[in-house]
Motif scaffolding. Structure first.
Motif, short mmCIF file in Angstrom:
data_model
loop_
_atom_site.label_atom_id
_atom_site.label_comp_id
_atom_site.label_asym_id
_atom_site.label_seq_id
_atom_site.Cartn_x
_atom_site.Cartn_y
_atom_site.Cartn_z
N LEU A 135 72.63 -21.03 -5.58
CA LEU A 135 71.33 -22.17 -4.94
C LEU A 135 71.98 -23.24 -4.22
N MET A 136 73.14 -24.05 -5.09
CA MET A 136 73.51 -24.97 -4.27
C MET A 136 74.03 -25.52 -2.46
N LEU A 137 74.81 -23.83 -2.70
CA LEU A 137 74.75 -23.34 -0.92
C LEU A 137 73.57 -23.38 -0.06
N GLN A 138 72.87 -22.69 -0.48
CA GLN A 138 72.25 -22.78 0.79
C GLN A 138 71.00 -23.40 0.87
N PRO A 139 70.27 -22.78 1.87
CA PRO A 139 68.85 -24.96 2.21
C PRO A 139 68.03 -24.92 0.87
N PRO A 140 67.88 -26.05 0.38
CA PRO A 140 66.47 -25.74 -0.52
C PRO A 140 65.34 -24.89 -0.43
N ASP A 141 65.46 -24.28 -1.25
CA ASP A 141 64.14 -23.33 -1.32
C ASP A 141 63.31 -23.31 -2.85
N PRO A 142 62.54 -24.04 -2.52
CA PRO A 142 61.93 -24.74 -4.18
C PRO A 142 61.07 -23.32 -4.56
N GLN A 143 60.98 -22.15 -4.09
CA GLN A 143 60.66 -20.91 -4.94
C GLN A 143 61.61 -20.67 -5.98
N LEU A 144 62.91 -21.08 -4.97
CA LEU A 144 64.39 -20.56 -6.34
C LEU A 144 64.16 -21.15 -6.84
N LYS A 145 64.29 -23.05 -6.25
CA LYS A 145 64.47 -23.56 -7.56
C LYS A 145 63.66 -23.77 -9.10
N ARG A 146 62.86 -23.09 -8.77
CA ARG A 146 61.62 -23.20 -9.90
C ARG A 146 62.05 -22.21 -10.72
N LEU A 147 62.08 -20.72 -10.26
CA LEU A 147 62.67 -20.18 -10.75
C LEU A 147 63.99 -20.16 -11.46
N MET A 148 64.92 -21.14 -11.38
CA MET A 148 66.24 -21.74 -11.73
C MET A 148 65.77 -21.88 -12.91
N GLU A 149 65.15 -23.42 -12.59
CA GLU A 149 64.39 -24.10 -13.52
C GLU A 149 64.02 -23.15 -14.83
N ARG A 150 63.69 -21.33 -14.90
CA ARG A 150 63.17 -21.38 -16.08
C ARG A 150 64.24 -20.28 -16.79
N LEU A 151 65.55 -20.90 -15.90
CA LEU A 151 66.46 -20.02 -17.13
C LEU A 151 67.12 -21.37 -18.33
N PRO A 152 67.61 -21.17 -18.88
CA PRO A 152 68.66 -22.25 -19.47
C PRO A 152 69.57 -22.73 -17.94
N LEU A 171 65.52 -11.52 -15.15
CA LEU A 171 64.90 -12.51 -14.14
C LEU A 171 66.30 -13.06 -13.61
N LEU A 172 67.85 -12.78 -13.92
CA LEU A 172 68.75 -13.00 -13.31
C LEU A 172 68.81 -12.03 -12.33
N THR A 173 68.84 -10.70 -12.65
CA THR A 173 68.56 -9.89 -11.56
C THR A 173 67.65 -10.29 -10.46
N ASP A 174 66.30 -10.72 -10.37
CA ASP A 174 65.39 -10.71 -9.20
C ASP A 174 65.94 -12.05 -8.74
N LEU A 175 66.71 -12.52 -9.54
CA LEU A 175 66.72 -13.76 -8.68
C LEU A 175 67.90 -13.55 -7.86
N LEU A 176 69.37 -13.03 -7.96
CA LEU A 176 70.35 -12.60 -7.87
C LEU A 176 69.68 -12.26 -6.53
N ARG A 177 68.96 -10.67 -6.58
CA ARG A 177 68.53 -10.48 -5.36
C ARG A 177 67.89 -11.17 -4.30
N GLU A 178 66.98 -12.29 -4.95
CA GLU A 178 66.49 -12.92 -3.66
C GLU A 178 67.24 -13.72 -2.63
N GLN A 179 68.16 -13.86 -3.92
CA GLN A 179 69.39 -14.81 -3.15
C GLN A 179 70.09 -14.02 -2.52
N LEU A 180 70.83 -13.33 -3.01
CA LEU A 180 71.23 -12.41 -2.26
C LEU A 180 71.20 -11.62 -0.63
N PHE A 181 69.67 -10.97 -1.04
CA PHE A 181 69.22 -10.39 -0.19
C PHE A 181 67.38 -10.93 0.06
#
Length: 133
Positions: free
Chosen positions: A73-90, A108-118
């Motif tokens: 998340l820190m390495l990519q351009p800001p993505d509001p959807q991913l940021k919101r999802l990340m906020e749901r994690l500890p 949730l982590l699997t889906d989030l990583l999938r969206e970040q990687l692909f």
């Protein structure tokens, strides 16, 4: 015999030390005074990909996945959807806490990583993540 026992204990600590090291990388990335070059970002992304490709003990996998998501998340351009999802994690600091069971975070982590990687190729991951909100 004691030397063998000490070596075995040291080998068992390696994954925990890796979690702590990856957390330190994330801490460095959050430092506003630190400029990360594009070459360093590529290297860090490769490091995260390598980390994700390795087998991990079940009790540590969620920790690596949480930290990998935060780093990506820190390495990519800001993505509001991913940021919101990340906020749901500890918070990433949870990866350092002793004990803890991240089994409920797995999907949730699997889906989030999938969206970040692909991005855009995660199939229904983006839709399922939005439904979970």
């Amino acid at each position: 015999a004691q030397k063998k026992a000490d070596e075995s204990q040291a080998l068992l600590r390696i994954p925990e030390e890796a979690v702590a090291s990856i957390f330190q990388v994330l801490t460095g990335l959050t430092n506003k005074d630190l400029a990360v070059s594009s070459e360093a970002k590529v290297s860090l992304r490769r490091l995260v990909y390598s980390l994700l490709s390795l087998p991990h003990r079940e009790d540590l996998a969620w920790r690596f996945h949480l930290l990998a998501s935060a780093i990506l998340l820190m390495l990519q351009p800001p993505d509001p959807q991913l940021k919101r999802l990340m906020e749901r994690l500890p918070a990433p600091e949870a990866a350092l806490a002793p004990g803890g069971d991240g089994k409920d975070l797995g999907p949730l982590l699997t889906d989030l990583l999938r969206e970040q990687l692909f991005p855009g190729h995660g199939g229904s991951a983006g839709r399922s993540l939005e439904k979970k909100r």
